[in-house]
Enzyme design. Structure first.
Site, mmCIF file in Angstrom:
data_model
loop_
_atom_site.group_PDB
_atom_site.id
_atom_site.type_symbol
_atom_site.label_atom_id
_atom_site.label_comp_id
_atom_site.label_asym_id
_atom_site.label_seq_id
_atom_site.Cartn_x
_atom_site.Cartn_y
_atom_site.Cartn_z
ATOM 1 N N SER A 1 0.672 -1.336 0.167
ATOM 2 C CA SER A 1 0.017 0.061 0.086
ATOM 3 C C SER A 1 0.880 1.235 0.088
ATOM 4 O O SER A 1 1.677 1.392 -0.978
ATOM 5 C CB SER A 1 -0.941 0.104 1.230
ATOM 6 O OG SER A 1 -1.955 0.953 1.130
ATOM 7 N N ASP B 1 -9.919 -3.524 -5.850
ATOM 8 C CA ASP B 1 -9.591 -2.585 -4.771
ATOM 9 C C ASP B 1 -10.571 -1.458 -4.663
ATOM 10 O O ASP B 1 -10.637 -0.585 -5.513
ATOM 11 C CB ASP B 1 -8.121 -2.277 -5.109
ATOM 12 C CG ASP B 1 -7.414 -1.587 -3.946
ATOM 13 O OD1 ASP B 1 -7.849 -1.234 -2.951
ATOM 14 O OD2 ASP B 1 -6.008 -1.808 -3.888
ATOM 15 N N HIS C 1 -7.789 -4.723 -1.750
ATOM 16 C CA HIS C 1 -6.504 -3.973 -1.084
ATOM 17 C C HIS C 1 -5.735 -5.075 -0.333
ATOM 18 O O HIS C 1 -4.470 -4.951 0.094
ATOM 19 C CB HIS C 1 -6.873 -2.943 -0.307
ATOM 20 C CG HIS C 1 -5.634 -1.966 -0.106
ATOM 21 N ND1 HIS C 1 -5.273 -1.217 -1.280
ATOM 22 C CD2 HIS C 1 -5.062 -1.446 0.876
ATOM 23 C CE1 HIS C 1 -4.373 -0.284 -0.867
ATOM 24 N NE2 HIS C 1 -4.297 -0.517 0.416
#
Length: 314
Positions: free
Chosen positions: A129, A232, A266
């Protein structure tokens, strides 16, 4: 009523229910806490002769999460001396992702290279991330690295965030700084509600006006592996992963491989999560189904390990 509202407001301020808890977990078996040179990290060396070294970077949760620490231990068990770094959110560290010095990563790599359990000629970086954004920035600044993994990463430097005081977001500049100056960044777009990914997508729609925010991945010296989820809902990790690959190809950069998963979000990348793990039912929280994210991780973790073996050995 005014007094009640004031008291409630003060209580809300101190409780901050919107802010995630930042944790810096203690090192597990075989690990040590590192506080040298201003660093805050958990170090997991491979016993014996010098092994490849990996710098491991978490995301916007800050500190060193349980999951980042567990991943560091898994990498150590696979033969990689691993440094899990807290680059914000820990004690005596910035509370917000705002002008965070890239020199912190330079120092961490230098520390790792100096350890007797590390072969300084076989080092890499793995980030997830915001840590994926950082890992690609680090790669562009350190062409000597032999291995780079970005999990649900970014192709650009984004505007920073303050999850503790979200009303400051409009006044925050770059997430990162270098030599005391903000790194050029892409501002967030006009957010009109919905999933957070729409905020980032609106920013990417303005990328033509902020070309200097694009991470110069062509400066990296290592082949790069990116893992993303097509569903995501945090940010468009697959679109940005493909942007990294396209820029590398167009500018004579390194080989970039993208592993994309349709029914994952994610949490698409990383070690497999068993059904009895407390985290399992949260896998679909930011896109894709629980089963889709679990399947993606079960598939891509062995590929990540194979990539590390190919680029670093063990």
């Amino acid at each position: 009523m005014l007094v009640i509202a004031l008291v409630a407001g003060v209580a809300l301020w101190f409780a901050k229910p919107w802010a995630p808890d930042v944790v810096v977990v203690d090192p597990g078996p075989g690990g040590t806490r590192v506080t040298d040179q201003g660093l805050l990290a958990n170090y997991y060396p491979v016993p014996g002769s010098a092994a490849p070294g990996i710098l491991l970077l978490g995301g916007s949760e800050g500190g060193i999460s349980v999951y980042a620490d567990q991943q560091a231990q898994l990498l150590r068990d696979e033969g990689y001396s691993t440094l899990a770094l807290s680059y914000f959110g820990g004690p005596d560290q910035p509370a917000a992702m705002e002008s965070l010095p890239l020199e912190t990563f330079d120092t961490a790599l230098a520390y790792l290279a100096a350890q007797p359990q590390v072969d300084r000629d076989r080092m890499g970086v793995i980030g997830s991330s915001k840590g994926g954004e950082a890992s690609l920035l680090v790669a562009s600044r350190h062409p000597e690295l032999k291995s780079v993994v970005g999990m649900v990463p970014s192709s650009v430097v984004w505007q920073g965030m303050d999850l503790q005081q979200p009303w400051r977001m409009v006044s925050i500049g770059s997430t990162w700084s270098a030599d005391g100056q903000q790194v050029p960044y892409l501002p967030f777009g006009d957010f009109r509600g919905g999933d957070l990914v729409q905020l980032y997508q609106a920013g990417l729609d303005q990328l033509a006006q902020h070309q200097d925010a694009i991470i110069p991945i062509e400066n990296a010296g290592a082949p790069i592996l990116l893992v993303c989820g097509e569903s995501d809902t945090m940010w468009p990790s697959c679109e940005m992963s493909r942007q990294v690959a396209d820029r590398a190809q167009a500018n004579g950069g390194p080989e970039v491989t993208v592993l994309a998963y349709a029914d994952a979000g994610h949490f698409a990348a990383g070690p497999p999560v068993s059904t009895d793990n407390d985290f399992y039912n949260s896998l679909g929280e930011y896109g894709g189904s629980v089963a889709g994210n679990a399947a993606a991780r079960a598939e891509n973790w062995p590929q990540i390990l194979a990539y590390l073996q190919r680029t670093l050995g063990s």
